[in-house]
Design a protein around this motif. Structure first.
Motif, PDB file in Angstrom:
ATOM      1  N   GLU A  82       0.818  -1.219   0.000  1.00  0.00           N
ATOM      2  CA  GLU A  82       0.000   0.000   0.000  1.00  0.00           C
ATOM      3  C   GLU A  82       0.852   1.270   0.000  1.00  0.00           C
ATOM      4  O   GLU A  82       0.364   2.332  -0.367  1.00  0.00           O
TER       5      GLU A  82
ATOM      6  N   ARG B  30      -6.665   0.034  -3.128  1.00  0.00           N
ATOM      7  CA  ARG B  30      -7.115  -0.365  -1.797  1.00  0.00           C
ATOM      8  C   ARG B  30      -8.242  -1.382  -1.953  1.00  0.00           C
ATOM      9  O   ARG B  30      -8.806  -1.554  -3.036  1.00  0.00           O
ATOM     10  N   HIS B  31      -8.589  -2.053  -0.837  1.00  0.00           N
ATOM     11  CA  HIS B  31      -9.686  -3.021  -0.844  1.00  0.00           C
ATOM     12  C   HIS B  31     -10.962  -2.350  -1.358  1.00  0.00           C
ATOM     13  O   HIS B  31     -11.219  -1.216  -0.977  1.00  0.00           O
ATOM     14  N   PRO B  32     -11.733  -2.974  -2.203  1.00  0.00           N
ATOM     15  CA  PRO B  32     -11.618  -4.360  -2.663  1.00  0.00           C
ATOM     16  C   PRO B  32     -10.811  -4.516  -3.949  1.00  0.00           C
ATOM     17  O   PRO B  32     -10.811  -5.592  -4.531  1.00  0.00           O
TER      18      PRO B  32
ATOM     19  N   ASP C 278      -1.894 -10.052  -2.233  1.00  0.00           N
ATOM     20  CA  ASP C 278      -1.794 -10.208  -0.787  1.00  0.00           C
ATOM     21  C   ASP C 278      -0.376 -10.006  -0.273  1.00  0.00           C
ATOM     22  O   ASP C 278      -0.171  -9.477   0.813  1.00  0.00           O
TER      23      ASP C 278
ATOM     24  N   LYS D  88      -1.940 -14.003  -4.639  1.00  0.00           N
ATOM     25  CA  LYS D  88      -3.314 -13.684  -4.275  1.00  0.00           C
ATOM     26  C   LYS D  88      -3.913 -14.967  -3.715  1.00  0.00           C
ATOM     27  O   LYS D  88      -3.956 -16.001  -4.406  1.00  0.00           O
TER      28      LYS D  88
ATOM     29  N   GLU E 180     -14.568 -13.274  -1.493  1.00  0.00           N
ATOM     30  CA  GLU E 180     -14.270 -12.197  -2.447  1.00  0.00           C
ATOM     31  C   GLU E 180     -15.591 -11.628  -2.956  1.00  0.00           C
ATOM     32  O   GLU E 180     -16.521 -12.370  -3.276  1.00  0.00           O
TER      33      GLU E 180
END
Length: 141
Positions: A9, A15-17, A22, A37, A43
């Protein structure tokens, strides 16, 4: 060099989603990166793609590959704080499905760079088998 979500980050604006990586297992700035990932049933995209047979959308796998490549290119000192944008997707082939429970290996090698433009060769694997291959063109801006 392993990068966790907090380090990723600091490099990527996603950013999520929509952050689809990962962790990064190895990286050589400006040259290549290998990330993962870990796909779970939770998800967001599985609610509609497809409820009766959940499959990760191919375009999101291509995006995950691009994000891994962006980590490599944006880790160069001259690119810190910048964004890598898609310029094109060529020679893209989908060779298998990604389903809940899969750990997807995402590998992107930067094969050409000229100014802010570049090309990455990207491959996604599940259990050692190729599921997606593509040539991704990017522009750093």
């Amino acid at each position: 060099m392993r990068l966790g979500i907090k380090e990723i980050e600091q490099i990527l604006p996603h950013r999520h989603p929509f952050l689809l990586v990962d962790y990064i297992e190895e990286m050589e700035p400006g040259v290549s990166a290998v990330g993962y990932k870990c796909v779970t049933f939770h998800e967001d995209f599985f609610r509609g793609h497809f409820p009766q047979e959940p499959v990760m959308p191919g375009v999101l796998t291509v995006e995950a590959l691009a994000q891994v490549g962006a980590v490599a290119i944006l880790s160069l000192e001259e690119n810190k704080g910048k964004t890598a944008y898609f310029g094109g997707i060529n020679k893209c082939r989908f060779k298998g499905k990604i389903v809940p429970g899969d750990k997807v290996k995402l590998e992107t090698k930067i094969v050409k760079r000229k100014g802010p433009m570049g090309v990455g060769e990207a491959t996604a694997y599940v259990d050692g088998k190729v599921v997606v291959k593509a040539e991704l063109t990017f522009m750093v801006g």
